[in-house]
Design an enzyme around this catalytic site. Structure first.
Site, PDB file in Angstrom:
ATOM      1  N   GLY A  17       0.778  -1.232   0.000  1.00 31.31           N
ATOM      2  CA  GLY A  17       0.000   0.000   0.000  1.00 31.31           C
ATOM      3  C   GLY A  17       0.810   1.283   0.000  1.00 31.31           C
ATOM      4  O   GLY A  17       0.397   2.276   0.599  1.00 31.31           O
ATOM      5  N   SER A  18       1.953   1.296  -0.711  1.00 32.14           N
ATOM      6  CA  SER A  18       2.699   2.563  -0.742  1.00 32.14           C
ATOM      7  C   SER A  18       1.938   3.626  -1.537  1.00 32.14           C
ATOM      8  O   SER A  18       2.012   4.820  -1.207  1.00 32.14           O
ATOM      9  CB  SER A  18       4.117   2.365  -1.287  1.00 32.14           C
ATOM     10  OG  SER A  18       4.106   2.057  -2.655  1.00 32.14           O
ATOM     11  N   ARG A  71     -16.431 -15.199  -8.278  1.00 35.23           N
ATOM     12  CA  ARG A  71     -16.002 -13.808  -8.497  1.00 35.23           C
ATOM     13  C   ARG A  71     -17.167 -12.810  -8.465  1.00 35.23           C
ATOM     14  O   ARG A  71     -17.064 -11.735  -7.875  1.00 35.23           O
ATOM     15  CB  ARG A  71     -15.258 -13.709  -9.840  1.00 35.23           C
ATOM     16  CG  ARG A  71     -14.542 -12.380 -10.047  1.00 35.23           C
ATOM     17  CD  ARG A  71     -13.801 -12.336 -11.370  1.00 35.23           C
ATOM     18  NE  ARG A  71     -12.783 -13.354 -11.467  1.00 35.23           N
ATOM     19  CZ  ARG A  71     -11.540 -13.245 -10.971  1.00 35.23           C
ATOM     20  NH1 ARG A  71     -11.169 -12.154 -10.359  1.00 35.23           N
ATOM     21  NH2 ARG A  71     -10.678 -14.227 -11.109  1.00 35.23           N
ATOM     22  N   HIS A 115      -0.937   1.422 -13.104  1.00 34.67           N
ATOM     23  CA  HIS A 115      -0.204   0.274 -13.651  1.00 34.67           C
ATOM     24  C   HIS A 115       1.239   0.700 -13.895  1.00 34.67           C
ATOM     25  O   HIS A 115       1.475   1.785 -14.459  1.00 34.67           O
ATOM     26  CB  HIS A 115      -0.870  -0.168 -14.962  1.00 34.67           C
ATOM     27  CG  HIS A 115      -0.211  -1.355 -15.584  1.00 34.67           C
ATOM     28  ND1 HIS A 115      -0.373  -2.627 -15.092  1.00 34.67           N
ATOM     29  CD2 HIS A 115       0.642  -1.451 -16.640  1.00 34.67           C
ATOM     30  CE1 HIS A 115       0.344  -3.466 -15.825  1.00 34.67           C
ATOM     31  NE2 HIS A 115       0.964  -2.779 -16.767  1.00 34.67           N
ATOM     32  N   ASP A 151      -5.943  -3.669 -17.920  1.00 36.54           N
ATOM     33  CA  ASP A 151      -4.920  -2.652 -18.202  1.00 36.54           C
ATOM     34  C   ASP A 151      -5.193  -1.899 -19.506  1.00 36.54           C
ATOM     35  O   ASP A 151      -4.274  -1.565 -20.261  1.00 36.54           O
ATOM     36  CB  ASP A 151      -3.505  -3.273 -18.215  1.00 36.54           C
ATOM     37  CG  ASP A 151      -3.131  -3.841 -16.858  1.00 36.54           C
ATOM     38  OD1 ASP A 151      -3.623  -3.317 -15.836  1.00 36.54           O
ATOM     39  OD2 ASP A 151      -2.378  -4.826 -16.800  1.00 36.54           O
ATOM     40  N   GLN A 179       7.400   7.766  -9.007  1.00 37.61           N
ATOM     41  CA  GLN A 179       6.523   8.536  -9.901  1.00 37.61           C
ATOM     42  C   GLN A 179       5.053   8.194  -9.654  1.00 37.61           C
ATOM     43  O   GLN A 179       4.188   9.060  -9.726  1.00 37.61           O
ATOM     44  CB  GLN A 179       6.890   8.291 -11.368  1.00 37.61           C
ATOM     45  CG  GLN A 179       8.259   8.761 -11.759  1.00 37.61           C
ATOM     46  CD  GLN A 179       8.476  10.226 -11.391  1.00 37.61           C
ATOM     47  OE1 GLN A 179       9.246  10.523 -10.474  1.00 37.61           O
ATOM     48  NE2 GLN A 179       7.813  11.123 -12.059  1.00 37.61           N
TER      49      GLN A 179
HETATM   50  C1  GRF Z   1       2.338  -0.669  -7.919  1.00 40.30           C
HETATM   51  O1  GRF Z   1       3.493  -0.801  -8.693  1.00 40.30           O
HETATM   52  C2  GRF Z   1       1.134  -0.529  -8.796  1.00 40.30           C
HETATM   53  O2  GRF Z   1       1.393   0.173  -9.982  1.00 40.30           O
HETATM   54  C3  GRF Z   1       0.810  -1.962  -9.114  1.00 40.30           C
HETATM   55  O3  GRF Z   1       1.041  -2.647  -7.907  1.00 40.30           O
HETATM   56  C4  GRF Z   1       2.019  -1.952  -7.143  1.00 40.30           C
HETATM   57  C5  GRF Z   1       1.431  -1.688  -5.796  1.00 40.30           C
HETATM   58  O4  GRF Z   1       2.367  -1.153  -4.911  1.00 40.30           O
HETATM   59  N1  GRF Z   1      -0.532  -2.085  -9.642  1.00 40.30           N
HETATM   60  P1  GRF Z   1       1.891  -0.572  -3.497  1.00 40.30           P
HETATM   61  O5  GRF Z   1       1.098  -1.677  -2.800  1.00 40.30           O
HETATM   62  O6  GRF Z   1       1.064   0.640  -3.743  1.00 40.30           O
HETATM   63  O7  GRF Z   1       3.170  -0.275  -2.778  1.00 40.30           O
END
Ligand code: GRF
Length: 224
Positions: A17-18, A71, A115, A151, A179
């Site tokens: 979750g960064s 699902r 993405h 995507d 970024q």
């Molecule tokens: C990110 O690279 C995002 O683009 C991809 O999964 C990753 C998630 O990273 N869909 P975080 O959990 O937000 O750190």
């Protein structure tokens, strides 16, 4: 001054979750026009749930594993939670699960994803390695509206990073993530400000985009 109504966000995660954290940090500014009302994960042990709870936000998980009804039923339960939270926009932030067509339809025009490639190149998983294997000299990330095809969907913003000698997938992923943490909060701001529109061909325009604002996201652009 009256209370400003903020755009309510449901952020869906599966991991650390960064990106969620970058959004939570942006929301700390009084003038940021959005707030997170729900953090949801399909993984009960997702690290990002702690970030949500630490921020005092309702943070819940429902494991998709063995969910009765498959699902569609699972996504209906997720939609019900989001509806209950009052969210206006659903933000997929490392939500590593395909969403059903009915989920996409339910949240049409209110569902965005990030993405870690310059779409339409490198869809799917393991995209950093795929970019290195293709020998591209620039990589980056994309925020887009979600459509049933994975995507795909109208591209709202992209940011570019160089691929450097000695890169491996991990190093490239870290450079791209920095970024991601800029463009996701910025796109949410644009949506909250009502500045994002999509034409019949799926081309997105940001109303009144300032050159400096775009250059901040993409240092390769001239600010003037
Ligand atoms: C990110 O690279 C995002 O683009 C991809 O999964 C990753 C998630 O990273 N869909 P975080 O959990 O937000 O750190």
């Amino acid at each position: 001054m009256g209370k400003v109504t903020k755009l309510k966000l449901a952020v869906l995660i599966s991991g650390g979750g960064s990106n969620l954290q970058a959004i939570l940090d942006a929301c700390k500014s009084a003038d940021y026009p959005a707030e997170v009302v729900l953090v949801f994960s399909n993984q009960t042990d997702a690290g990002g749930l702690t970030r949500g709870r630490d921020a005092g936000i309702r943070s819940e998980a429902i494991s998709h594993k063995g969910y009765p009804g498959g699902r569609e039923a699972y996504d209906a339960a997720v939609s019900a939670l989001i509806e209950e939270s009052g969210a206006d926009l659903v933000v997929l932030a490392g939500y590593l699960r395909l969403v059903s067509e009915s989920f996409v339809t339910r949240w049409k025009d209110k569902l965005i994803n990030i993405h870690p490639s310059l779409l339409p190149s490198f869809k799917g998983l393991h995209v950093h390695q795929a970019a290195l294997d293709a020998g591209v000299k620039f990589a980056g990330c994309t925020v887009h509206y979600v459509v049933p095809e994975v995507d795909s969907g109208p591209i709202i913003a992209q940011a570019v990073v160089p691929v450097l000698p000695g890169d491996d997938a991990g190093k490239l992923a870290q450079r791209i993530l920095r970024q991601e943490h800029k463009i996701y909060p910025q796109v949410i701001r644009w949506i909250a400000e009502g500045r994002v529109s999509v034409d019949a061909k799926g081309i997105v325009t940001i109303a009144d985009a300032k050159p400096a604002e775009m250059a901040e996201l993409n240092p390769v652009l001239e600010p003037g």
